[in-house]
Design an enzyme around this catalytic site. Structure first.
Site, PDB file in Angstrom:
ATOM      1  N   GLU A 182       0.863  -1.190   0.000  1.00 27.86           N
ATOM      2  CA  GLU A 182       0.000   0.000   0.000  1.00 27.86           C
ATOM      3  C   GLU A 182       0.888   1.226   0.000  1.00 27.86           C
ATOM      4  O   GLU A 182       2.093   1.145   0.228  1.00 27.86           O
ATOM      5  CB  GLU A 182      -0.907   0.016   1.239  1.00 27.86           C
ATOM      6  CG  GLU A 182      -0.129   0.133   2.542  1.00 27.86           C
ATOM      7  CD  GLU A 182      -0.932   0.715   3.708  1.00 27.86           C
ATOM      8  OE1 GLU A 182      -2.029   1.259   3.501  1.00 27.86           O
ATOM      9  OE2 GLU A 182      -0.427   0.647   4.849  1.00 27.86           O
TER      10      GLU A 182
ATOM     11  N   LYS B 188      -9.513  -6.287   2.441  1.00 22.13           N
ATOM     12  CA  LYS B 188      -9.132  -5.047   3.129  1.00 22.13           C
ATOM     13  C   LYS B 188     -10.278  -4.032   3.185  1.00 22.13           C
ATOM     14  O   LYS B 188     -10.806  -3.652   2.144  1.00 22.13           O
ATOM     15  CB  LYS B 188      -7.955  -4.390   2.402  1.00 22.13           C
ATOM     16  CG  LYS B 188      -6.703  -5.243   2.331  1.00 22.13           C
ATOM     17  CD  LYS B 188      -5.525  -4.427   1.816  1.00 22.13           C
ATOM     18  CE  LYS B 188      -4.244  -5.220   1.887  1.00 22.13           C
ATOM     19  NZ  LYS B 188      -3.071  -4.364   1.611  1.00 22.13           N
TER      20      LYS B 188
ATOM     21  N   SER C 287       4.799   6.577   9.633  1.00 23.84           N
ATOM     22  CA  SER C 287       5.690   6.753  10.776  1.00 23.84           C
ATOM     23  C   SER C 287       6.992   5.971  10.642  1.00 23.84           C
ATOM     24  O   SER C 287       7.225   5.283   9.657  1.00 23.84           O
ATOM     25  CB  SER C 287       4.958   6.358  12.057  1.00 23.84           C
ATOM     26  OG  SER C 287       4.517   5.034  11.957  1.00 23.84           O
TER      27      SER C 287
ATOM     28  N   GLU D  71      -6.720   2.268   8.147  1.00 27.21           N
ATOM     29  CA  GLU D  71      -5.265   2.336   8.218  1.00 27.21           C
ATOM     30  C   GLU D  71      -4.814   1.942   9.615  1.00 27.21           C
ATOM     31  O   GLU D  71      -5.594   1.952  10.554  1.00 27.21           O
ATOM     32  CB  GLU D  71      -4.801   3.775   7.943  1.00 27.21           C
ATOM     33  CG  GLU D  71      -5.262   4.352   6.623  1.00 27.21           C
ATOM     34  CD  GLU D  71      -4.627   3.670   5.439  1.00 27.21           C
ATOM     35  OE1 GLU D  71      -3.487   3.202   5.571  1.00 27.21           O
ATOM     36  OE2 GLU D  71      -5.281   3.568   4.401  1.00 27.21           O
ATOM     37  N   GLY D  72      -3.527   1.634   9.732  1.00 24.05           N
ATOM     38  CA  GLY D  72      -2.943   1.473  11.057  1.00 24.05           C
ATOM     39  C   GLY D  72      -2.738   0.036  11.502  1.00 24.05           C
ATOM     40  O   GLY D  72      -2.284  -0.208  12.608  1.00 24.05           O
TER      41      GLY D  72
ATOM     42  N   ARG E 163      10.713  -3.239   8.029  1.00 25.05           N
ATOM     43  CA  ARG E 163      10.024  -3.799   9.197  1.00 25.05           C
ATOM     44  C   ARG E 163       9.915  -5.298   9.025  1.00 25.05           C
ATOM     45  O   ARG E 163       9.634  -5.776   7.926  1.00 25.05           O
ATOM     46  CB  ARG E 163       8.619  -3.211   9.314  1.00 25.05           C
ATOM     47  CG  ARG E 163       8.605  -1.743   9.670  1.00 25.05           C
ATOM     48  CD  ARG E 163       7.189  -1.195   9.613  1.00 25.05           C
ATOM     49  NE  ARG E 163       6.647  -1.303   8.267  1.00 25.05           N
ATOM     50  CZ  ARG E 163       5.360  -1.139   7.965  1.00 25.05           C
ATOM     51  NH1 ARG E 163       4.487  -0.866   8.910  1.00 25.05           N
ATOM     52  NH2 ARG E 163       4.944  -1.249   6.722  1.00 25.05           N
TER      53      ARG E 163
ATOM     54  N   ASN F  83       1.056   4.884   2.021  1.00 23.87           N
ATOM     55  CA  ASN F  83       0.503   5.630   3.152  1.00 23.87           C
ATOM     56  C   ASN F  83       0.672   7.110   2.877  1.00 23.87           C
ATOM     57  O   ASN F  83       1.796   7.591   2.755  1.00 23.87           O
ATOM     58  CB  ASN F  83       1.253   5.275   4.431  1.00 23.87           C
ATOM     59  CG  ASN F  83       1.221   3.778   4.701  1.00 23.87           C
ATOM     60  OD1 ASN F  83       0.222   3.256   5.173  1.00 23.87           O
ATOM     61  ND2 ASN F  83       2.296   3.082   4.352  1.00 23.87           N
TER      62      ASN F  83
ATOM     63  N   LYS G  61      -7.608   2.549   0.237  1.00 19.47           N
ATOM     64  CA  LYS G  61      -7.395   1.262  -0.427  1.00 19.47           C
ATOM     65  C   LYS G  61      -8.270   1.133  -1.666  1.00 19.47           C
ATOM     66  O   LYS G  61      -7.892   0.499  -2.649  1.00 19.47           O
ATOM     67  CB  LYS G  61      -7.594   0.142   0.582  1.00 19.47           C
ATOM     68  CG  LYS G  61      -6.521   0.283   1.683  1.00 19.47           C
ATOM     69  CD  LYS G  61      -6.351  -0.849   2.589  1.00 19.47           C
ATOM     70  CE  LYS G  61      -5.072  -0.751   3.418  1.00 19.47           C
ATOM     71  NZ  LYS G  61      -4.913   0.450   4.268  1.00 19.47           N
TER      72      LYS G  61
HETATM   73  P1  ADP Z   1      -2.657  -0.812   7.009  1.00 17.35           P
HETATM   74  O1  ADP Z   1      -3.201   0.432   6.415  1.00 17.35           O
HETATM   75  O2  ADP Z   1      -3.470  -1.350   8.118  1.00 17.35           O
HETATM   76  O3  ADP Z   1      -1.196  -0.699   7.322  1.00 17.35           O
HETATM   77  P2  ADP Z   1      -1.815  -2.676   4.945  1.00 17.35           P
HETATM   78  O4  ADP Z   1      -2.401  -2.791   3.596  1.00 17.35           O
HETATM   79  O5  ADP Z   1      -0.453  -2.084   5.000  1.00 17.35           O
HETATM   80  O6  ADP Z   1      -2.844  -1.887   5.859  1.00 17.35           O
HETATM   81  O7  ADP Z   1      -1.793  -4.104   5.614  1.00 17.35           O
HETATM   82  C1  ADP Z   1      -1.308  -4.310   6.936  1.00 17.35           C
HETATM   83  C2  ADP Z   1      -0.318  -5.467   6.942  1.00 17.35           C
HETATM   84  O8  ADP Z   1      -0.927  -6.633   6.431  1.00 17.35           O
HETATM   85  C3  ADP Z   1       0.893  -5.223   6.079  1.00 17.35           C
HETATM   86  O9  ADP Z   1       1.889  -4.544   6.793  1.00 17.35           O
HETATM   87  C4  ADP Z   1       1.301  -6.641   5.711  1.00 17.35           C
HETATM   88  O10 ADP Z   1       2.065  -7.226   6.752  1.00 17.35           O
HETATM   89  C5  ADP Z   1      -0.017  -7.371   5.636  1.00 17.35           C
HETATM   90  N1  ADP Z   1      -0.511  -7.374   4.246  1.00 17.35           N
HETATM   91  C6  ADP Z   1      -1.258  -6.422   3.639  1.00 17.35           C
HETATM   92  N2  ADP Z   1      -1.508  -6.722   2.358  1.00 17.35           N
HETATM   93  C7  ADP Z   1      -0.923  -7.901   2.128  1.00 17.35           C
HETATM   94  C8  ADP Z   1      -0.827  -8.750   0.994  1.00 17.35           C
HETATM   95  N3  ADP Z   1      -1.402  -8.422  -0.160  1.00 17.35           N
HETATM   96  N4  ADP Z   1      -0.131  -9.901   1.110  1.00 17.35           N
HETATM   97  C9  ADP Z   1       0.452 -10.244   2.282  1.00 17.35           C
HETATM   98  N5  ADP Z   1       0.397  -9.494   3.388  1.00 17.35           N
HETATM   99  C10 ADP Z   1      -0.280  -8.322   3.335  1.00 17.35           C
HETATM  100 MG    MG Z   2       0.403  -0.655   6.085  1.00 15.30          MG
END
Ligand code: ADP
Ligand code: MG
Length: 454
Positions: free
Chosen positions: A124, A344, A131, A348-349, A430, A126, A285
């Site tokens: 994604e 999803k 942060s 966020e977060g 991370r 941000n 998203k």
């Molecule tokens: P947020 O806005 O909550 O950070 P993310 O899209 O970054 O949302 O998803 C949170 C976490 O979920 C990511 O840091 C990752 O570890 C896992 N994640 C998200 N999308 C995927 C994906 N397509 N495949 C595998 N892991 C994912």
């Molecule tokens: Mg994220």
């Protein structure tokens, strides 16, 4: 030795017990060892960052695209709807400020293909409150020392310098300068609970070093002390604010009616907002999913075929769950094979996405209701795990199978129609144990890491 090095370097967090006091602090969680990252993918992620800056900025200025893309979402998602209302309201009044400051972080995982080759896949982007640019400016020093203690000085010398704090401050300073008032301050809009204050202080101190004054305020303070003059200059208790840097405001729970009023006041004001509400919406998203649709990038970035190719090369499969034939088909596919996907919502977060059995259950329940459209579906990325130690205060030391997520910080400043700054500002790695599907550092799942390029 590693923990002492982290404390000395300032890789710190306040404690869960005393989240608003600095009398007792601890180290922010981190890996004992740096993690291997394929050099080619690391370079690819840097090379595409200016393109993503350009894209986010283009989306934020495209009212028609935002309106069309979010139309189905705002019917069912109150939070996005409320943000969108403010967006329309400030556009109708007319923007008081032509300078825009964007600070974003584009996150990736390395998808492991059948033949064992890895590909860079964006998780994604941000666009608000990204942060750990501060703390991660200090983690490479810790890992360098650890490698030396282990007798690996050659490897230690390979770790790259990394200073997102400086890069982010450069962007904020540029916006402050363009605002054009020596007296005016930069306002960090911060949370009620401020465990991650040291991460923000790293950026703050860079600004103080440039003789730019910084104040920290919460939405509540803005409601109580904020006002606009006739030309919509923003004042906090009589002090003029040049730039508002949001480290808060991306989850619905923080907004009561007063805080919504405060948000509206900030958006209407002449202060440069980082991000403005349009740019926050550009980071949803739902927008990410629409960007992956055939032909969308071409419409948004005409005349930039090379940037488009670089951007598209990082996309994973993303699917709409809007009402209609396409959404029906994807919902059925995901119910049949939930481990292929991530579900999803517009949040966020960390900790909001759904995986596996839970994904199946939720989709089964909502597949015939409009609520389905508040979600998007994404291909699940499957990185190759590696062993590491995750160091966390008060937790036993044990080796874990881990996967990593690479983030690249982007900074840009636009004045009117002209981009006067567009840069990649550093990186964040991370790492988390594979048993956690979701979640970042603040959510207590991932820890700070340093890439070791291979
Ligand atoms: P947020 O806005 O909550 O950070 P993310 O899209 O970054 O949302 O998803 C949170 C976490 O979920 C990511 O840091 C990752 O570890 C896992 N994640 C998200 N999308 C995927 C994906 N397509 N495949 C595998 N892991 C994912
Ligand atoms: Mg994220």
């Amino acid at each position: 030795v590693a923990v002492d090095a982290a404390l000395l370097a300032g890789v710190l967090m306040r404690t869960g017990e005393q989240p608003n006091a600095s009398d007792v602090v601890n180290y922010a969680p981190f890996t004992l060892l740096p993690s291997a990252v394929p050099r080619a993918l690391f370079e690819q992620a840097y090379a595409v960052q200016q393109d993503f800056n350009l894209l986010v900025d283009a989306v934020s200025q495209n009212r028609e695209f935002l309106e069309q893309t979010l139309a189905s979402t705002i019917k069912v998602d109150d939070f996005t709807a409320r943000l969108f209302r403010i967006y329309k309201q400030v556009l109708e009044e007319g923007l008081a400020q032509t300078v825009v400051l964007g600070i974003n972080r584009s996150d990736y995982m390395f998808d492991c293909g059948l033949e064992g080759t890895a590909a860079l896949r964006q998780i994604e982007i941000n666009t608000i409150a990204a942060s750990f640019g501060g703390l991660t400016s200090r983690t490479a020093d810790v890992h360098r020392l650890v490698l030396k203690v282990l007798g690996k000085s050659e490897e230690a010398s390979q770790l790259l310098p990394n200073n997102p704090a400086k890069g982010l401050a450069l962007g904020i300073a540029k916006a402050w300068e363009l605002y054009g008032s020596q007296r005016a301050v930069v306002m960090f809009l911060v949370e009620e609970v401020q465990r991650n204050i040291f991460d923000q202080r790293c950026v703050e101190n860079e600004l103080w070093n440039r003789n730019i004054r910084v104040v920290r305020k919460r939405f509540r303070d803005v409601f109580e002390q904020g006002s606009l003059d006739a030309s919509r200059r923003l004042y906090m208790d009589g002090q003029e604010v040049a730039v508002v840097y949001y480290r808060e405001g991306y989850v619905p729970q923080v907004y009561d009616e007063q805080n919504w009023e405060a948000r509206l006041l900030l958006e209407r004001s002449r202060a440069v907002k980082c991000p403005d509400i349009a740019t926050q919406l550009a980071g949803t998203k739902k927008v990410q999913q629409e960007l992956s649709r055939q032909g969308t990038l071409e419409k948004l970035l005409p005349g930039h075929p090379e940037a488009i190719a670089r951007i598209r090369a990082t996309f994973a499969g993303l699917y709409s769950l809007d009402e209609g034939e396409e959404g029906d088909r994807m919902a059925a596919t995901a119910i049949a094979d939930p481990d292929r996907f991530v579900l999803k919502p517009q949040r966020e977060g960390g900790g909001n996405n759904l995986y596996g059995e839970e994904l199946r259950e939720v989709l089964e329940k909502i597949k015939d209701s409009p609520e389905r459209t508040s979600y998007i579906l994404m291909d699940k990325i499957k990185p190759q795990p590696a062993l590491n130690y995750l160091l966390r205060a008060h937790s036993p030391l044990q080796v874990s199978e881990c996967i990593s997520e690479l983030g690249i910080f982007g900074v840009y400043v636009r004045q009117g129609r002209e981009l006067v700054l567009n840069q990649a500002a550093g990186h964040l790695l991370r790492t988390k144990a594979i048993e956690h599907a979701d979640g970042g550092v603040a959510a207590g799942v991932a820890v700070l890491d340093t890439p070791y390029l291979v």
